[in-house]
Write a protein that holds these residues in place. Sequence first.
Motif, PDB file in Angstrom:
ATOM      1  N   ARG A  39      70.137  19.644  67.229  1.00 24.08           N
ATOM      2  CA  ARG A  39      69.509  19.261  68.166  1.00 24.08           C
ATOM      3  C   ARG A  39      68.935  17.937  68.379  1.00 24.08           C
ATOM      4  O   ARG A  39      68.347  17.657  67.593  1.00 24.08           O
ATOM      5  CB  ARG A  39      68.071  20.675  69.143  1.00 24.08           C
ATOM      6  CG  ARG A  39      69.347  21.698  69.251  1.00 24.08           C
ATOM      7  CD  ARG A  39      69.959  22.031  70.718  1.00 24.08           C
ATOM      8  NE  ARG A  39      68.900  20.672  72.016  1.00 24.08           N
ATOM      9  CZ  ARG A  39      68.391  21.372  73.273  1.00 24.08           C
ATOM     10  NH1 ARG A  39      68.131  22.752  72.992  1.00 24.08           N
ATOM     11  NH2 ARG A  39      68.586  20.928  74.311  1.00 24.08           N
ATOM     12  N   HIS A  40      69.132  17.328  69.693  1.00 21.13           N
ATOM     13  CA  HIS A  40      68.813  15.782  69.923  1.00 21.13           C
ATOM     14  C   HIS A  40      69.223  15.044  68.992  1.00 21.13           C
ATOM     15  O   HIS A  40      68.657  13.562  68.050  1.00 21.13           O
ATOM     16  CB  HIS A  40      66.771  16.259  69.581  1.00 21.13           C
ATOM     17  CG  HIS A  40      66.122  17.017  70.792  1.00 21.13           C
ATOM     18  ND1 HIS A  40      66.569  17.048  71.555  1.00 21.13           N
ATOM     19  CD2 HIS A  40      66.097  17.965  70.094  1.00 21.13           C
ATOM     20  CE1 HIS A  40      66.526  17.960  73.029  1.00 21.13           C
ATOM     21  NE2 HIS A  40      65.600  18.921  71.734  1.00 21.13           N
ATOM     22  N   MET A  41      70.387  15.360  68.126  1.00 20.20           N
ATOM     23  CA  MET A  41      71.001  15.201  67.565  1.00 20.20           C
ATOM     24  C   MET A  41      71.530  13.371  68.316  1.00 20.20           C
ATOM     25  O   MET A  41      72.342  14.525  68.808  1.00 20.20           O
ATOM     26  CB  MET A  41      71.853  14.953  66.346  1.00 20.20           C
ATOM     27  CG  MET A  41      72.446  13.943  65.525  1.00 20.20           C
ATOM     28  SD  MET A  41      74.084  15.394  64.427  1.00 20.20           S
ATOM     29  CE  MET A  41      73.163  15.345  63.174  1.00 20.20           C
ATOM     30  N   ASP A  42      71.090  11.979  67.888  1.00 20.03           N
ATOM     31  CA  ASP A  42      72.021  10.876  68.743  1.00 20.03           C
ATOM     32  C   ASP A  42      73.579  10.839  67.711  1.00 20.03           C
ATOM     33  O   ASP A  42      74.487  11.740  67.250  1.00 20.03           O
ATOM     34  CB  ASP A  42      71.074   9.695  68.199  1.00 20.03           C
ATOM     35  CG  ASP A  42      71.335   9.176  67.514  1.00 20.03           C
ATOM     36  OD1 ASP A  42      71.833   9.177  66.230  1.00 20.03           O
ATOM     37  OD2 ASP A  42      71.180   7.879  67.346  1.00 20.03           O
ATOM     38  N   GLY A  43      74.654   9.987  68.535  1.00 24.30           N
ATOM     39  CA  GLY A  43      75.753   9.685  68.134  1.00 24.30           C
ATOM     40  C   GLY A  43      76.073   9.415  67.155  1.00 24.30           C
ATOM     41  O   GLY A  43      77.182   9.340  66.432  1.00 24.30           O
ATOM     42  N   PHE A  44      75.099   8.303  66.512  1.00 24.48           N
ATOM     43  CA  PHE A  44      75.683   7.503  65.724  1.00 24.48           C
ATOM     44  C   PHE A  44      75.113   8.836  64.116  1.00 24.48           C
ATOM     45  O   PHE A  44      75.615   8.904  63.758  1.00 24.48           O
ATOM     46  CB  PHE A  44      74.086   6.280  65.567  1.00 24.48           C
ATOM     47  CG  PHE A  44      74.465   5.857  63.912  1.00 24.48           C
ATOM     48  CD1 PHE A  44      75.782   4.676  64.279  1.00 24.48           C
ATOM     49  CD2 PHE A  44      74.016   6.130  63.173  1.00 24.48           C
ATOM     50  CE1 PHE A  44      75.424   3.860  62.478  1.00 24.48           C
ATOM     51  CE2 PHE A  44      73.245   5.206  62.135  1.00 24.48           C
ATOM     52  CZ  PHE A  44      74.134   4.333  61.358  1.00 24.48           C
ATOM     53  N   ASP A  45      73.947   9.590  64.419  1.00 20.25           N
ATOM     54  CA  ASP A  45      74.069  10.305  62.856  1.00 20.25           C
ATOM     55  C   ASP A  45      74.690  11.479  63.008  1.00 20.25           C
ATOM     56  O   ASP A  45      74.651  11.735  61.787  1.00 20.25           O
ATOM     57  CB  ASP A  45      72.598  10.871  63.616  1.00 20.25           C
ATOM     58  CG  ASP A  45      70.887  10.186  63.444  1.00 20.25           C
ATOM     59  OD1 ASP A  45      71.395   9.027  62.954  1.00 20.25           O
ATOM     60  OD2 ASP A  45      70.422  10.184  63.406  1.00 20.25           O
ATOM     61  N   LEU A  46      75.311  12.168  64.348  1.00 18.54           N
ATOM     62  CA  LEU A  46      76.592  12.649  64.408  1.00 18.54           C
ATOM     63  C   LEU A  46      77.226  12.177  63.397  1.00 18.54           C
ATOM     64  O   LEU A  46      78.490  12.532  62.391  1.00 18.54           O
ATOM     65  CB  LEU A  46      76.583  13.267  66.220  1.00 18.54           C
ATOM     66  CG  LEU A  46      77.550  14.414  65.868  1.00 18.54           C
ATOM     67  CD1 LEU A  46      77.195  15.786  64.648  1.00 18.54           C
ATOM     68  CD2 LEU A  46      77.480  15.149  67.245  1.00 18.54           C
ATOM     69  N   MET A  58      85.830   8.249  61.822  1.00 19.61           N
ATOM     70  CA  MET A  58      84.903   7.531  62.911  1.00 19.61           C
ATOM     71  C   MET A  58      84.779   6.120  63.486  1.00 19.61           C
ATOM     72  O   MET A  58      84.683   5.004  62.486  1.00 19.61           O
ATOM     73  CB  MET A  58      83.246   8.333  63.199  1.00 19.61           C
ATOM     74  CG  MET A  58      83.130   9.085  62.698  1.00 19.61           C
ATOM     75  SD  MET A  58      83.650  10.579  63.183  1.00 19.61           S
ATOM     76  CE  MET A  58      82.854  10.353  65.340  1.00 19.61           C
ATOM     77  N   GLN A  59      85.246   5.175  64.499  1.00 22.42           N
ATOM     78  CA  GLN A  59      85.155   4.241  65.042  1.00 22.42           C
ATOM     79  C   GLN A  59      84.039   4.081  66.214  1.00 22.42           C
ATOM     80  O   GLN A  59      82.886   5.147  66.945  1.00 22.42           O
ATOM     81  CB  GLN A  59      86.365   3.837  65.922  1.00 22.42           C
ATOM     82  CG  GLN A  59      87.503   4.362  65.416  1.00 22.42           C
ATOM     83  CD  GLN A  59      87.970   3.725  63.867  1.00 22.42           C
ATOM     84  OE1 GLN A  59      87.137   2.446  64.055  1.00 22.42           O
ATOM     85  NE2 GLN A  59      88.015   3.817  63.058  1.00 22.42           N
TER      86      GLN A  59
END
Length: 139
Positions: A39-46, A58-59
Amino acid sequence: MNHIPPRPTATREMILECCKPIAEKLEADAETLAQHYRRHMDGFDLCIELAKWAGWDMQRDDIDTLDELGHLVDEAERDAVKTWFEEHNPQPPFAIGDNIKQGLITGISSYSLACFEVKVAGHPDTSRLIVKFEDAKAA
């Protein structure tokens, strides 16, 4: 409020459903995506998690796509809370003007269902804390 079931939160099933359209855009596996999402993980961290633990290549554009997941999960949880609210009609355990441990109740939130707006001592007059009915404690 004791007879009202607890407020719903995002379940693993809800998260998996939200992962499906994201996984489709990425041509990837939704279950792996759900497994690594928090939860509340942003796209970069994911993106970092998926690259590190799932071996995904990933790109930069994938980060923006992964950013959508948090919004989808939040929306699914809001929908579940709305249904819960409509079914159970929870009533505020305190009145506007009451002091609770978190501060002074100044209103009922118009955005977050079954929540108080609370003025915290020492904070600006324009600032309010959102406190769920079930989390409000007598002063």
